[in-house]
Motif scaffolding. Sequence first.
Motif, PDB file in Angstrom:
ATOM      1  N   HIS A  97      -2.935   3.796  -3.010  1.00  0.00           N
ATOM      2  CA  HIS A  97      -2.619   2.832  -4.065  1.00  0.00           C
ATOM      3  C   HIS A  97      -2.405   1.466  -3.430  1.00  0.00           C
ATOM      4  N   ILE A  98      -3.005   0.435  -4.039  1.00  0.00           N
ATOM      5  CA  ILE A  98      -2.925  -0.932  -3.523  1.00  0.00           C
ATOM      6  C   ILE A  98      -2.424  -1.856  -4.616  1.00  0.00           C
ATOM      7  N   ARG A  99      -1.442  -2.694  -4.270  1.00  0.00           N
ATOM      8  CA  ARG A  99      -0.890  -3.681  -5.208  1.00  0.00           C
ATOM      9  C   ARG A  99      -0.971  -5.072  -4.596  1.00  0.00           C
ATOM     10  N   ILE A 100      -1.339  -6.073  -5.423  1.00  0.00           N
ATOM     11  CA  ILE A 100      -1.311  -7.475  -5.026  1.00  0.00           C
ATOM     12  C   ILE A 100      -0.079  -8.093  -5.673  1.00  0.00           C
ATOM     13  N   THR A 147       0.825  -1.203   0.000  1.00  0.00           N
ATOM     14  CA  THR A 147       0.000   0.000   0.000  1.00  0.00           C
ATOM     15  C   THR A 147       0.860   1.254   0.000  1.00  0.00           C
ATOM     16  N   GLU A 148       0.310   2.295  -0.556  1.00  0.00           N
ATOM     17  CA  GLU A 148       0.894   3.634  -0.471  1.00  0.00           C
ATOM     18  C   GLU A 148      -0.201   4.583  -0.003  1.00  0.00           C
ATOM     19  N   ASN A 149       0.091   5.346   1.034  1.00  0.00           N
ATOM     20  CA  ASN A 149      -0.810   6.372   1.579  1.00  0.00           C
ATOM     21  C   ASN A 149      -2.059   5.797   2.248  1.00  0.00           C
ATOM     22  N   ALA A 150      -2.006   4.544   2.675  1.00  0.00           N
ATOM     23  CA  ALA A 150      -3.093   4.017   3.505  1.00  0.00           C
ATOM     24  C   ALA A 150      -2.926   4.489   4.936  1.00  0.00           C
ATOM     25  N   PHE A 151      -1.689   4.592   5.396  1.00  0.00           N
ATOM     26  CA  PHE A 151      -1.324   5.225   6.662  1.00  0.00           C
ATOM     27  C   PHE A 151      -0.374   6.365   6.337  1.00  0.00           C
ATOM     28  N   VAL A 152      -0.623   7.533   6.884  1.00  0.00           N
ATOM     29  CA  VAL A 152       0.266   8.679   6.673  1.00  0.00           C
ATOM     30  C   VAL A 152       0.509   9.328   8.028  1.00  0.00           C
ATOM     31  N   ASP A 153       1.790   9.479   8.392  1.00  0.00           N
ATOM     32  CA  ASP A 153       2.111  10.028   9.706  1.00  0.00           C
ATOM     33  C   ASP A 153       2.086  11.552   9.694  1.00  0.00           C
ATOM     34  N   GLU A 154       2.425  12.162  10.826  1.00  0.00           N
ATOM     35  CA  GLU A 154       2.318  13.616  10.978  1.00  0.00           C
ATOM     36  C   GLU A 154       3.288  14.375  10.072  1.00  0.00           C
ATOM     37  N   ASN A 155       4.285  13.679   9.541  1.00  0.00           N
ATOM     38  CA  ASN A 155       5.230  14.299   8.610  1.00  0.00           C
ATOM     39  C   ASN A 155       4.815  14.114   7.155  1.00  0.00           C
ATOM     40  N   GLY A 156       3.634  13.523   6.928  1.00  0.00           N
ATOM     41  CA  GLY A 156       3.156  13.303   5.572  1.00  0.00           C
ATOM     42  C   GLY A 156       3.781  12.089   4.906  1.00  0.00           C
ATOM     43  N   LYS A 157       4.413  11.211   5.696  1.00  0.00           N
ATOM     44  CA  LYS A 157       5.093  10.038   5.147  1.00  0.00           C
ATOM     45  C   LYS A 157       4.178   8.821   5.211  1.00  0.00           C
ATOM     46  N   SER A 158       4.130   8.069   4.095  1.00  0.00           N
ATOM     47  CA  SER A 158       3.353   6.844   4.052  1.00  0.00           C
ATOM     48  C   SER A 158       4.085   5.744   4.818  1.00  0.00           C
ATOM     49  N   VAL A 159       3.369   5.081   5.735  1.00  0.00           N
ATOM     50  CA  VAL A 159       3.964   4.004   6.529  1.00  0.00           C
ATOM     51  C   VAL A 159       3.102   2.749   6.395  1.00  0.00           C
ATOM     52  N   ASP A 160       3.609   1.650   6.933  1.00  0.00           N
ATOM     53  CA  ASP A 160       2.941   0.363   6.771  1.00  0.00           C
ATOM     54  C   ASP A 160       1.601   0.338   7.490  1.00  0.00           C
ATOM     55  N   VAL A 187       6.064 -10.260  -8.373  1.00  0.00           N
ATOM     56  CA  VAL A 187       5.328  -9.904  -9.593  1.00  0.00           C
ATOM     57  C   VAL A 187       4.003  -9.267  -9.187  1.00  0.00           C
ATOM     58  N   VAL A 188       3.698  -8.101  -9.729  1.00  0.00           N
ATOM     59  CA  VAL A 188       2.441  -7.409  -9.430  1.00  0.00           C
ATOM     60  C   VAL A 188       1.319  -8.061 -10.229  1.00  0.00           C
ATOM     61  N   LEU A 189       0.378  -8.701  -9.514  1.00  0.00           N
ATOM     62  CA  LEU A 189      -0.739  -9.367 -10.174  1.00  0.00           C
ATOM     63  C   LEU A 189      -1.850  -8.391 -10.544  1.00  0.00           C
ATOM     64  N   ASP A 190      -2.064  -7.393  -9.705  1.00  0.00           N
ATOM     65  CA  ASP A 190      -3.078  -6.375  -9.991  1.00  0.00           C
ATOM     66  C   ASP A 190      -2.824  -5.180  -9.077  1.00  0.00           C
ATOM     67  N   GLU A 191      -3.296  -4.008  -9.486  1.00  0.00           N
ATOM     68  CA  GLU A 191      -3.156  -2.811  -8.664  1.00  0.00           C
ATOM     69  C   GLU A 191      -4.268  -1.827  -8.987  1.00  0.00           C
ATOM     70  N   LYS A 192      -4.709  -1.105  -7.954  1.00  0.00           N
ATOM     71  CA  LYS A 192      -5.764  -0.107  -8.114  1.00  0.00           C
ATOM     72  C   LYS A 192      -5.536   1.041  -7.140  1.00  0.00           C
ATOM     73  N   SER A 193      -6.143   2.183  -7.454  1.00  0.00           N
ATOM     74  CA  SER A 193      -6.017   3.365  -6.604  1.00  0.00           C
ATOM     75  C   SER A 193      -7.388   3.958  -6.325  1.00  0.00           C
ATOM     76  N   PHE A 194      -7.493   4.705  -5.230  1.00  0.00           N
ATOM     77  CA  PHE A 194      -8.678   5.497  -4.949  1.00  0.00           C
ATOM     78  C   PHE A 194      -8.246   6.708  -4.143  1.00  0.00           C
ATOM     79  N   THR A 195      -9.103   7.725  -4.121  1.00  0.00           N
ATOM     80  CA  THR A 195      -8.790   8.980  -3.437  1.00  0.00           C
ATOM     81  C   THR A 195      -9.726   9.179  -2.261  1.00  0.00           C
ATOM     82  N   VAL A 196      -9.149   9.613  -1.136  1.00  0.00           N
ATOM     83  CA  VAL A 196      -9.942   9.908   0.047  1.00  0.00           C
ATOM     84  C   VAL A 196      -9.555  11.291   0.559  1.00  0.00           C
ATOM     85  N   ASP A 197     -10.560  12.061   0.975  1.00  0.00           N
ATOM     86  CA  ASP A 197     -10.325  13.396   1.505  1.00  0.00           C
ATOM     87  C   ASP A 197     -10.341  13.318   3.028  1.00  0.00           C
TER      88      ASP A 197
END
Length: 288
Positions: free
Chosen positions: A130-133, A71-84, A138-148
């Motif tokens: 962004h989510i990748r399987i 995942t990218e940007n599913a968790f974002v810390d106070e510094n704006g960094k994407s974490v696990d 090997v990336v089998l599939d990936e999709k993105s969505f936006t949240v405010d």
Amino acid sequence: MRKELPLILAGIILVSVIIWWHYDSSVDVSIAEINAPRTLGVDTIRTDSMNEIELVIQNNESKNVEVTIETENAFVDENGKSVDTFIVFGYDGSKYSNYISTQDKISLEPGENRLTLLLGYQVTGEQNVHIRIVNNEVVLDEKSFTVDVLPPELSLELNYDLKNEGKLEIYNIDAYVLNSGLGRAENVEAGLSIINPETNGTIASDKWNLVVPAYSKSPFSTWHDSPAGVIELSSGDNSDESYMPALAVVKGKTCEQYIVRVTAVWHDQVVEKEILVPENSSELEVQL
């Protein structure tokens, strides 16, 4: 022949890699659906009361397939960094169970697999998730969505009650931070000051660090039945009462009035309110 041997070995290795890649990439696994909200509230990254999405993964193989979910940007810390983040497999009616990191392998059963993916943000604004399987890198599939991600919306409640004890008028002051927004406010800097209206000088004050969940209010004083501040007025001698644990305490005469001012600060939100004690004849609230 000896000169040709390295070329033959290189060719065998290349063909093996191509066959391995073709076999691995032919795994029929895809993201069938992502059920995610369009808006979320800003929230500390934690695991007891999280925002979440439902991730539906389709495994068209006849056997279990081991994958990792990146995942990218599913968790974002106070510094704006994407974490696990975490995947959750169960819910017993009161809490989640079977947490695993998205860095761990998940065994997908044949058919439809429904997983809960936890989200958490310590910053506001639009986030592109962004989510990748992935199977064997090997990336089998990936999709993105936006949240405010929305902030809290803070305001203040300030009042007092009068208690008469002989020649004493005791004004117990209560103050609250209210949050009418979707976001959770942590580390709210709250303050109360009792001010002489003639000199505008602060006579007594106190400070707190508060947590205000979404759609709730939190008292300045967390001590049971203890006011945030006290003003004791007397027509004679004042008492020896300390009024602890309240620290914002003023003792004066019955003819006197004081300004009680409260503030709350969270990031760029600053809220202020004040009243005149006694006689609530002046009230002001300012939001910056």
